[in-house]
Design a protein around this motif. Structure first.
Motif, PDB file in Angstrom:
ATOM      1  N   ILE A  77       0.636  -1.444   0.360  1.00 56.70           N
ATOM      2  CA  ILE A  77       0.234  -0.135   0.182  1.00 56.70           C
ATOM      3  C   ILE A  77       0.724   1.442   0.312  1.00 56.70           C
ATOM      4  N   MET A  78       2.179   1.377   0.645  1.00 51.73           N
ATOM      5  CA  MET A  78       2.575   2.217   0.933  1.00 51.73           C
ATOM      6  C   MET A  78       3.856   3.022  -0.263  1.00 51.73           C
ATOM      7  N   ASN A  79       3.862   1.623  -0.772  1.00 54.93           N
ATOM      8  CA  ASN A  79       4.346   1.651  -2.145  1.00 54.93           C
ATOM      9  C   ASN A  79       3.593   1.946  -3.572  1.00 54.93           C
ATOM     10  N   ASP A  80       2.554   1.211  -3.225  1.00 49.18           N
ATOM     11  CA  ASP A  80       1.425   2.367  -4.664  1.00 49.18           C
ATOM     12  C   ASP A  80       1.387   3.786  -4.461  1.00 49.18           C
ATOM     13  N   PHE A  81       1.148   3.813  -2.923  1.00 49.36           N
ATOM     14  CA  PHE A  81       0.672   5.618  -3.300  1.00 49.36           C
ATOM     15  C   PHE A  81       1.957   6.404  -2.869  1.00 49.36           C
ATOM     16  N   ASP A  82       3.474   6.142  -2.936  1.00 51.23           N
ATOM     17  CA  ASP A  82       4.714   6.254  -2.832  1.00 51.23           C
ATOM     18  C   ASP A  82       4.531   7.978  -1.471  1.00 51.23           C
ATOM     19  N   THR A  83       4.395   7.542  -0.189  1.00 48.07           N
ATOM     20  CA  THR A  83       3.724   7.638   0.188  1.00 48.07           C
ATOM     21  C   THR A  83       5.102   6.434   1.918  1.00 48.07           C
ATOM     22  N   GLU A  84       5.406   7.515   3.022  1.00 52.78           N
ATOM     23  CA  GLU A  84       6.122   7.452   3.643  1.00 52.78           C
ATOM     24  C   GLU A  84       5.178   7.754   4.857  1.00 52.78           C
ATOM     25  N   ILE A  85       4.661   7.671   5.321  1.00 53.48           N
ATOM     26  CA  ILE A  85       3.270   8.010   5.617  1.00 53.48           C
ATOM     27  C   ILE A  85       1.647   7.507   5.997  1.00 53.48           C
ATOM     28  N   THR A  86       0.320   6.598   5.663  1.00 52.77           N
ATOM     29  CA  THR A  86      -0.438   5.928   5.025  1.00 52.77           C
ATOM     30  C   THR A  86      -1.103   5.934   6.158  1.00 52.77           C
ATOM     31  N   CYS A  87      -2.906   5.616   5.839  1.00 61.64           N
ATOM     32  CA  CYS A  87      -3.718   5.669   7.044  1.00 61.64           C
ATOM     33  C   CYS A  87      -4.950   4.063   6.291  1.00 61.64           C
ATOM     34  N   ILE A  88      -4.483   3.830   7.556  1.00 62.27           N
ATOM     35  CA  ILE A  88      -4.891   2.254   6.821  1.00 62.27           C
ATOM     36  C   ILE A  88      -6.417   2.025   7.931  1.00 62.27           C
ATOM     37  N   GLN A  89      -7.632   2.572   7.009  1.00 62.21           N
ATOM     38  CA  GLN A  89      -8.760   2.055   8.073  1.00 62.21           C
ATOM     39  C   GLN A  89      -9.438   1.154   8.536  1.00 62.21           C
ATOM     40  N   LEU A  90      -8.871  -0.029   9.800  1.00 67.12           N
ATOM     41  CA  LEU A  90      -9.147  -1.423  10.236  1.00 67.12           C
ATOM     42  C   LEU A  90     -10.406  -1.551  11.496  1.00 67.12           C
ATOM     43  N   GLY A  91     -11.722  -1.257  10.812  1.00 65.90           N
ATOM     44  CA  GLY A  91     -13.103  -1.226  11.462  1.00 65.90           C
ATOM     45  C   GLY A  91     -13.264  -0.090  11.434  1.00 65.90           C
ATOM     46  N   ASN A  92     -12.815   0.425  13.130  1.00 63.19           N
ATOM     47  CA  ASN A  92     -13.064   1.898  13.406  1.00 63.19           C
ATOM     48  C   ASN A  92     -11.585   2.921  13.666  1.00 63.19           C
ATOM     49  N   ILE A  93     -11.079   1.784  13.329  1.00 72.57           N
ATOM     50  CA  ILE A  93      -9.350   2.727  14.015  1.00 72.57           C
ATOM     51  C   ILE A  93      -8.914   2.562  13.056  1.00 72.57           C
ATOM     52  N   HIS A  94      -8.148   3.652  13.249  1.00 71.92           N
ATOM     53  CA  HIS A  94      -6.937   4.551  11.742  1.00 71.92           C
ATOM     54  C   HIS A  94      -5.167   3.850  12.085  1.00 71.92           C
ATOM     55  N   VAL A  95      -4.957   2.890  11.224  1.00 70.99           N
ATOM     56  CA  VAL A  95      -3.716   2.560  11.568  1.00 70.99           C
ATOM     57  C   VAL A  95      -2.452   3.545  10.504  1.00 70.99           C
ATOM     58  N   ILE A  96      -1.623   3.765  11.541  1.00 70.00           N
ATOM     59  CA  ILE A  96      -0.752   4.962  10.557  1.00 70.00           C
ATOM     60  C   ILE A  96       0.643   4.448  10.639  1.00 70.00           C
ATOM     61  N   PRO A  97       0.469   3.477   9.640  1.00 70.64           N
ATOM     62  CA  PRO A  97       2.996   3.230   9.060  1.00 70.64           C
ATOM     63  C   PRO A  97       2.853   4.243   9.073  1.00 70.64           C
ATOM     64  N   VAL A  98       4.436   4.484   9.148  1.00 73.62           N
ATOM     65  CA  VAL A  98       5.003   4.810   8.762  1.00 73.62           C
ATOM     66  C   VAL A  98       6.605   4.717   9.130  1.00 73.62           C
ATOM     67  N   THR A  99       7.719   5.280   7.735  1.00 76.86           N
ATOM     68  CA  THR A  99       8.573   5.020   7.496  1.00 76.86           C
ATOM     69  C   THR A  99       9.962   5.261   7.217  1.00 76.86           C
ATOM     70  N   SER A 100       9.533   7.142   7.846  1.00 77.89           N
ATOM     71  CA  SER A 100      10.208   8.012   7.693  1.00 77.89           C
ATOM     72  C   SER A 100      11.111   8.446   9.038  1.00 77.89           C
ATOM     73  N   PRO A 101      11.623   8.575   9.063  1.00 80.11           N
ATOM     74  CA  PRO A 101      12.582   8.961  10.393  1.00 80.11           C
ATOM     75  C   PRO A 101      12.789  10.279  10.711  1.00 80.11           C
ATOM     76  N   SER A 102      12.568  10.988  10.199  1.00 74.53           N
ATOM     77  CA  SER A 102      11.865  12.521  10.505  1.00 74.53           C
ATOM     78  C   SER A 102      10.768  12.341  11.300  1.00 74.53           C
ATOM     79  N   ILE A 103       9.449  12.017  10.487  1.00 79.35           N
ATOM     80  CA  ILE A 103       7.976  11.834  10.928  1.00 79.35           C
ATOM     81  C   ILE A 103       8.486  10.428  12.611  1.00 79.35           C
ATOM     82  N   ALA A 104       8.948   9.706  12.567  1.00 80.14           N
ATOM     83  CA  ALA A 104       8.924   8.830  13.128  1.00 80.14           C
ATOM     84  C   ALA A 104       9.667   9.636  14.432  1.00 80.14           C
ATOM     85  N   GLN A 105      11.106  10.717  14.387  1.00 83.72           N
ATOM     86  CA  GLN A 105      10.856  11.230  15.419  1.00 83.72           C
ATOM     87  C   GLN A 105       9.958  12.540  16.304  1.00 83.72           C
ATOM     88  N   GLU A 106       9.131  12.838  15.138  1.00 83.23           N
ATOM     89  CA  GLU A 106       8.055  13.885  15.722  1.00 83.23           C
ATOM     90  C   GLU A 106       7.312  13.440  16.485  1.00 83.23           C
TER      91      GLU A 106
END
Length: 532
Positions: A77-106
């Motif tokens: 999914i992250m590759n398809d959207f070419d993004t380092e942060i994405t949002c995948i809704q599972l049920g009513n929960i927002h799952v936010i994967p992150v692959t960026s060091p700067s975003i992870a630091q934040e």
């Protein structure tokens, strides 16, 4: 146990899945979602991170269940959207994967307080016996209490020095075990098995002052009881990091559709079969006065007192915390070392550099000691590269947001599960040159100063950072470096003739090595060194 991939093809499971909207009163909830969506469109607040359009109510759960490996699905999914942060809704929960060091630091430093909690789900609750522990317990007073006990009483520099001899005993036992397999010449050695049971032996020694629950083996290897114990610890880890449908649809918790609940219970029952009698007897000894001084880690929480001279921790807290500490300790060293040796056997010139450094620092008349670690920069560079390229699992334990916030100009709703992707960051081509190549030298400092495994800028994830960082950095570093250094210094390794090039394929369902590393080992030090 049925895998999650088979659920989607089962007619009954399909019926349950399609009936989920009815279980949640689809019409009123769908209207609520539409209203919320309209408000978001009208507002000037930042939007959610990019991601797949969710189905009403169930979100992207059908897609998750249809994919064999959830983490690879998220990766795609992250590759398809070419993004380092994405949002995948599972049920009513927002799952936010992150692959960026700067975003992870934040997330882990600047907004650490907002993301300091953990998910409320069945597996976390079960393993922690009702959230009595640290790593998987949501933010609150119980977490603060147990974190304080671990940081000040268990993994302080004083305590780690106190347990030094026990660690040395198990490093020595590891070498004897491998030596006994190849003392008559080159022999095939299962590196995964050796690493797993070095870790198992060490945690049993630290906590219970014993290597074996049973009789063990004369060659220093594990007996049936130890094999069962380590397998159960690793299975608990496996299901803690699994994506279960009931984590996102609590009403389905009792159905155990993916079989994970039953498997988790079996694993924890096996662990408690070995742990509980020892813990209960130890508590009785301290209460009765037949034990008055501390000999191992278990004695510490058992003997702690509060301000009124009453036991600080309950029996349930002690039992749960010991399981959590064991599963947190056992996995990274063996996985890291198995991958490192696999990579080095395919690049023998790099393996030779590690051998030369060990010979220069340690010599060939004694074994590697913990006091040598500060000088073993190339060895530690290999370990860092292993963590970067081949983490034991792709995600660290989820961080849960305790309120709405903004990250990287995206809206992150309260209750979101943020997943810092270790492999995603470690293999991020925006961060690393030749990200898929094993290159230890990329970690060496130009001035040759002491290298450690902590990565504050999060360009790779070792022990994380912030409130939820691993308190056992020193122990984890020591275990991993000693396992690798003892094997490389004590033995000559080469690939078997049947597999001259080591297969570096990953498992389909996780990031561990698909095939255990079987390498030809041969002693390279004088005989007396192995039995000194």
């Amino acid at each position: 146990m049925k895998s999650s991939t088979n659920i989607i093809s089962h007619p009954i499971s399909l019926a349950i899945l399609y009936l989920l909207p009815l279980l949640f009163c689809i019409i009123p909830l769908y209207i609520k979602i539409l209203k919320h969506s309209d408000l978001n469109k009208k507002s000037k607040k930042p939007r959610l991170p990019p991601g797949p359009k969710p189905w009403p109510i169930v979100g992207s759960l059908p897609q998750m269940l249809a994919n064999k490996s959830t983490f690879r699905w998220i990766q795609n999914i992250m590759n398809d959207f070419d993004t380092e942060i994405t949002c995948i809704q599972l049920g009513n929960i927002h799952v936010i994967p992150v692959t960026s060091p700067s975003i992870a630091q934040e997330i882990l430093t600047k907004q650490d307080a907002i993301f300091a909690s953990r998910p409320w789900n069945w597996s976390n609750e079960h393993v922690s016996q009702g959230y009595l522990t640290t790593a998987i317990t949501p933010f609150g007073e119980q977490w603060k209490k147990m974190k304080r006990v671990i940081a000040t009483e268990l993994v302080s520099p004083h305590r780690l020095q106190w347990l030094h001899e026990k660690r040395v005993e198990e490093a020595d036992n590891l070498v004897r075990y491998v030596y006994n397999q190849c003392k008559n010449g080159s022999a095939r050695v299962n590196i995964r098995l050796a690493g797993q049971h070095y870790g198992g032996n060490l945690v049993r020694r630290l906590f219970f002052n014993k290597r074996y629950f049973g009789n063990g083996r004369q060659d220093g290897g594990p007996g049936a009881e130890e094999l069962e114990h380590v397998e159960a610890l690793l299975n608990v880890l496996k299901y803690l990091f699994a994506f279960s449908i009931s984590d996102y649809v609590p009403l389905l918790r009792e159905f155990d559709l993916d079989g994970q609940k039953e498997a988790m219970k079996k694993a924890t029952n096996t662990i408690r079969k070995y742990h509980d009698p020892i813990i209960e007897e130890r508590i009785h000894q301290w209460k009765s006065g037949t034990r008055t001084h501390q000999e191992d880690w278990l004695d510490i929480p058992v003997s702690l007192k509060d301000a009124n001279n009453n036991p600080l921790l309950t029996m349930e807290e002690i039992k749960a915390q010991i399981i959590e500490l064991m599963i947190a300790t056992i996995d990274n060293p063996y996985n890291n070392v198995e991958w490192i040796l696999s990579e080095l056997l395919n690049q023998p010139e790099l393996l030779q550099k590690a051998v030369e450094e060990l010979d220069n620092v340690v010599g060939r008349k004694k074994q590697v000691q913990e006091s040598d670690i500060p000088k073993l920069n190339y060895v530690k560079a290999c370990v860092r590269e292993g963590f970067r390229l081949h983490p034991i699992v792709d995600f660290i334990i989820p961080h849960v947001s305790v309120k709405d916030t903004i990250i990287a100009n995206y809206f992150i709703p309260k209750g979101s599960h943020v997943l810092i992707r270790r492999q995603g960051i470690g293999q991020n081509p925006r961060v690393w040159d030749e990200p898929l190549k094993f290159k230890p030298e990329r970690h060496l400092k130009k001035d040759g100063s002491n290298l450690n495994l902590i990565e504050l800028n999060l360009r790779l994830i070792t022990f994380s950072t912030g409130r939820r960082s691993c308190p056992g950095v020193t122990l984890g570093t020591t275990m991993t470096v000693m396992l690798f250094a003892r094997l490389v210094h004590g033995f000559t390794w080469c690939a078997p003739s049947t597999e001259p090039i080591i297969d570096l394929s990953e498992c389909e369902g996780d990031t561990s090595k698909a095939k255990p590393l079987i390498a030809l080992g041969k002693p390279r030090l004088p005989l007396e060194v192995y039995f000194n």
